[in-house]
Design a protein around this motif. Structure first.
Motif, mmCIF file in Angstrom:
data_model
loop_
_atom_site.group_PDB
_atom_site.id
_atom_site.type_symbol
_atom_site.label_atom_id
_atom_site.label_comp_id
_atom_site.label_asym_id
_atom_site.label_seq_id
_atom_site.Cartn_x
_atom_site.Cartn_y
_atom_site.Cartn_z
ATOM 1 N N UNK A 64 0.814 -1.225 0.000
ATOM 2 C CA UNK A 64 0.000 0.000 0.000
ATOM 3 C C UNK A 64 0.841 1.266 0.000
ATOM 4 N N UNK A 65 2.083 1.172 -0.428
ATOM 5 C CA UNK A 65 3.000 2.319 -0.293
ATOM 6 C C UNK A 65 3.403 2.912 -1.640
ATOM 7 N N UNK A 66 2.588 2.724 -2.672
ATOM 8 C CA UNK A 66 3.011 3.115 -4.012
ATOM 9 C C UNK A 66 2.582 4.518 -4.410
ATOM 10 N N UNK A 67 2.430 5.403 -3.429
ATOM 11 C CA UNK A 67 2.135 6.802 -3.703
ATOM 12 C C UNK A 67 3.195 7.661 -3.016
ATOM 13 N N UNK A 68 4.408 7.737 -3.582
ATOM 14 C CA UNK A 68 5.502 8.458 -2.936
ATOM 15 C C UNK A 68 5.228 9.952 -2.877
ATOM 16 N N UNK A 69 5.878 10.638 -1.941
ATOM 17 C CA UNK A 69 5.705 12.094 -1.845
ATOM 18 C C UNK A 69 6.027 12.777 -3.168
ATOM 19 N N UNK A 70 5.354 13.858 -3.440
ATOM 20 C CA UNK A 70 5.545 14.593 -4.685
ATOM 21 C C UNK A 70 6.997 15.021 -4.842
ATOM 22 N N UNK A 71 7.553 14.749 -6.025
ATOM 23 C CA UNK A 71 8.922 15.148 -6.317
ATOM 24 C C UNK A 71 9.988 14.231 -5.781
ATOM 25 N N UNK A 72 9.579 13.136 -5.121
ATOM 26 C CA UNK A 72 10.572 12.238 -4.503
ATOM 27 C C UNK A 72 10.447 10.814 -5.006
ATOM 28 N N UNK A 79 6.209 -1.173 -5.762
ATOM 29 C CA UNK A 79 6.034 -2.604 -5.530
ATOM 30 C C UNK A 79 4.741 -3.131 -6.147
ATOM 31 N N UNK A 80 4.118 -2.347 -7.006
ATOM 32 C CA UNK A 80 2.774 -2.695 -7.468
ATOM 33 C C UNK A 80 2.733 -3.993 -8.266
ATOM 34 N N UNK A 81 3.865 -4.389 -8.845
ATOM 35 C CA UNK A 81 3.892 -5.646 -9.590
ATOM 36 C C UNK A 81 4.020 -6.855 -8.679
ATOM 37 N N UNK A 82 4.141 -6.630 -7.368
ATOM 38 C CA UNK A 82 4.327 -7.719 -6.411
ATOM 39 C C UNK A 82 3.058 -8.014 -5.610
ATOM 40 N N UNK A 83 1.927 -7.524 -6.078
ATOM 41 C CA UNK A 83 0.675 -7.838 -5.405
ATOM 42 C C UNK A 83 0.409 -9.343 -5.474
ATOM 43 N N UNK A 84 -0.145 -9.933 -4.417
ATOM 44 C CA UNK A 84 -0.395 -11.378 -4.422
ATOM 45 C C UNK A 84 -1.345 -11.796 -5.545
ATOM 46 N N UNK A 92 4.694 -15.435 -1.312
ATOM 47 C CA UNK A 92 5.067 -14.365 -0.384
ATOM 48 C C UNK A 92 6.572 -14.310 -0.184
ATOM 49 N N UNK A 93 7.210 -15.465 -0.030
ATOM 50 C CA UNK A 93 8.666 -15.497 0.091
ATOM 51 C C UNK A 93 9.335 -14.924 -1.154
ATOM 52 N N UNK A 94 8.851 -15.352 -2.320
ATOM 53 C CA UNK A 94 9.441 -14.900 -3.575
ATOM 54 C C UNK A 94 9.266 -13.397 -3.772
ATOM 55 N N UNK A 95 8.037 -12.914 -3.572
ATOM 56 C CA UNK A 95 7.781 -11.495 -3.797
ATOM 57 C C UNK A 95 8.498 -10.611 -2.789
ATOM 58 N N UNK A 96 8.612 -11.086 -1.554
ATOM 59 C CA UNK A 96 9.325 -10.306 -0.552
ATOM 60 C C UNK A 96 10.810 -10.244 -0.873
ATOM 61 N N UNK A 97 11.365 -11.338 -1.397
ATOM 62 C CA UNK A 97 12.771 -11.320 -1.825
ATOM 63 C C UNK A 97 12.987 -10.294 -2.930
ATOM 64 N N UNK A 98 12.026 -10.214 -3.859
ATOM 65 C CA UNK A 98 12.121 -9.213 -4.923
ATOM 66 C C UNK A 98 12.021 -7.804 -4.352
ATOM 67 N N UNK A 348 1.906 -6.416 8.600
ATOM 68 C CA UNK A 348 0.782 -5.559 8.220
ATOM 69 C C UNK A 348 0.984 -5.112 6.775
ATOM 70 N N UNK A 349 0.019 -5.441 5.923
ATOM 71 C CA UNK A 349 0.026 -4.901 4.579
ATOM 72 C C UNK A 349 1.135 -5.395 3.684
ATOM 73 N N UNK A 350 1.532 -6.671 3.832
ATOM 74 C CA UNK A 350 2.481 -7.250 2.879
ATOM 75 C C UNK A 350 1.980 -8.626 2.451
ATOM 76 N N UNK A 351 2.769 -9.321 1.633
ATOM 77 C CA UNK A 351 2.285 -10.562 1.037
ATOM 78 C C UNK A 351 2.039 -11.655 2.069
#
Length: 417
Positions: A64-72, A79-84, A92-98, A348-351
């Motif tokens: 849920x962290x794919x909205x970085x601060x503006x300009x940064x 990580x949007x390509x790593x959604x389950x 989960x192990x594989x995606x977390x390693x990535x 919380x909030x990961x694969x």
């Protein structure tokens, strides 16, 4: 500061005789006396602080962290390509390693800060924070955790647990992972309070035992708490597939944990879902062995992760809805087996756990249904599982309930039940 018209956790009555006025100084309850300020308003309730005995500081909110601060945006990986897609443990192990290969210091600090701020807002004052260290992450999660620990030290007592999610004795990178952890323990000893490993990820039982022995020896060497992710399966035990929990007890005794380790250091066993497949006699044997050993072993049930990952359907076509519960029955372990246990949020909030919050009280509330624990005494015990029992598990000073936060006398009849 004075709190007026207060009752303590565990009071069976809210009559005028059970209400207190409480003086607080420097974060401690100094004095409690019968209230002189009783009104028709409901009394306040004073509760012991909450604790995360097992939570991952480097992996929260990846989904849920794919909205970085503006300009940064260049500092914050996507990580949007790593959604389950399957929700499986292997995925989960594989995606977390990535994901680990994309970490940046800004990203780790932002997500870690969010976890700590949310925890504090929900009443947490102490926690054990796992940070993965291996050949991919290098020192980045550890140095970020040290910074977060310093920045939040006025709010939270944080134990940093250097954690090996990946093999230490198997595969292409086992030796490198082990070497990286050993190096960081040597160079950053003052920043680390616990060592954690995952023996079940090794490619054989023999190497799982090597993992356990190495962790025990290393924790003794550096004076650290010890924490294992263990027995994360629901396989029926057999002579060749006994839960590694039994081996941990044997190896702790073999390496003289009681004699060589700092007496304040505990051993925490997380997940341990395979223990739910044991019969009554095996469970009683396990409990008796732990009690007789006097080893400071504490189990941490992690139901939000466990129920998501464990108990997937393996049933026949005739019973497609059959599921095992797939998480430690913590109240049973405490009440019936007499061993130390508590519960934790974990992720919380990961694969591994793509839902939930950093609120331990919500977890305790879920425990009423998860464990079918619906009595008043059950509610008190479940609260303890995210408070004083959790603090005791990670060896945090002030392990009990009100005995530690109240320095002055408490009027007769006002101590928690």
């Amino acid at each position: 500061m004075k709190l007026k018209n207060v009752i303590l956790l565990g009071e069976s009555s809210v009559t005028t005789t059970s209400r207190l006025d409480i003086d607080i100084q420097d974060g401690k309850v100094r004095r409690a006396c019968p209230s002189e300020h009783i009104t028709s308003e409901p009394p306040k309730v004073l509760l012991p602080a909450l604790c995360h005995p097992h939570i991952h500081l480097d992996k929260p909110f990846i989904l849920t962290c794919n909205n970085p601060p503006s300009g940064s945006s260049e500092c914050y990986p996507n990580y949007s390509d790593l959604l389950p897609e399957t929700g499986s443990f292997d995925e989960a192990l594989s995606n977390t390693s990535k994901a680990k290969g994309r970490y940046s210091k800004e990203d780790l600090y932002l997500r870690g800060s969010q976890l700590l701020a949310e925890s504090y807002r929900n009443g947490v004052t102490s926690l054990r924070a796992f940070v993965e260290v291996d050949h991919v992450t290098g020192a980045l999660p550890l140095t970020t955790a040290a910074r977060l620990k310093s920045d939040f030290s006025h709010l939270l007592q944080i134990q940093v647990c250097v954690f090996a999610q990946d093999p230490l004795f198997s595969g292409t990178h086992g030796e490198a992972n082990r070497s990286v952890i050993a190096s960081f323990l040597k160079d950053h000893a003052t920043s680390i309070q616990a060592l954690g490993t995952t023996p079940y990820v090794e490619e054989s039982r023999e190497k799982s035992l090597w993992n356990i022995e190495w962790a025990i020896d290393t924790a003794i060497q550096y004076g650290l708490h010890l924490d294992f992710h263990l027995d994360y399966n629901l396989s029926q035990p057999s002579p060749l597939n006994q839960p590694l929990t039994f081996s941990v007890i044997e190896l702790l005794q073999k390496h003289d944990w009681l004699g060589l380790a700092d007496g304040s250091k505990t051993v925490v066993l997380g997940h341990c879902t395979q223990l739910t497949t044991l019969n009554s006699s095996d469970l009683e044997q396990l409990a008796g062995t732990i009690i007789r050993s006097r080893l400071p072993i504490h189990f941490v049930g992690l139901p939000t992760s466990d129920i998501f990952m464990m108990g997937r359907s393996t049933s026949s076509a005739g019973t497609p809805q059959a599921r095992l519960r797939g998480t430690l029955q913590v109240p049973f372990m405490i009440k019936d087996l007499g061993i130390s246990a508590c519960v934790g949020v974990n992720n919380v909030g990961n694969a591994f756990t793509p839902f939930g919050t950093a609120d331990p009280l919500q977890l305790a509330s879920w425990g009423v249904g998860i464990y079918q624990s619906g009595t008043v005494n059950d509610a008190l015990m479940l609260y303890g599982c995210v408070s004083w029992l959790a603090r005791r598990a990670i060896g945090v000073e002030g392990e009990a309930g009100f005995e530690d936060i109240i320095e002055g006398p408490v009027p007769a009849g006002h101590a928690p039940n």
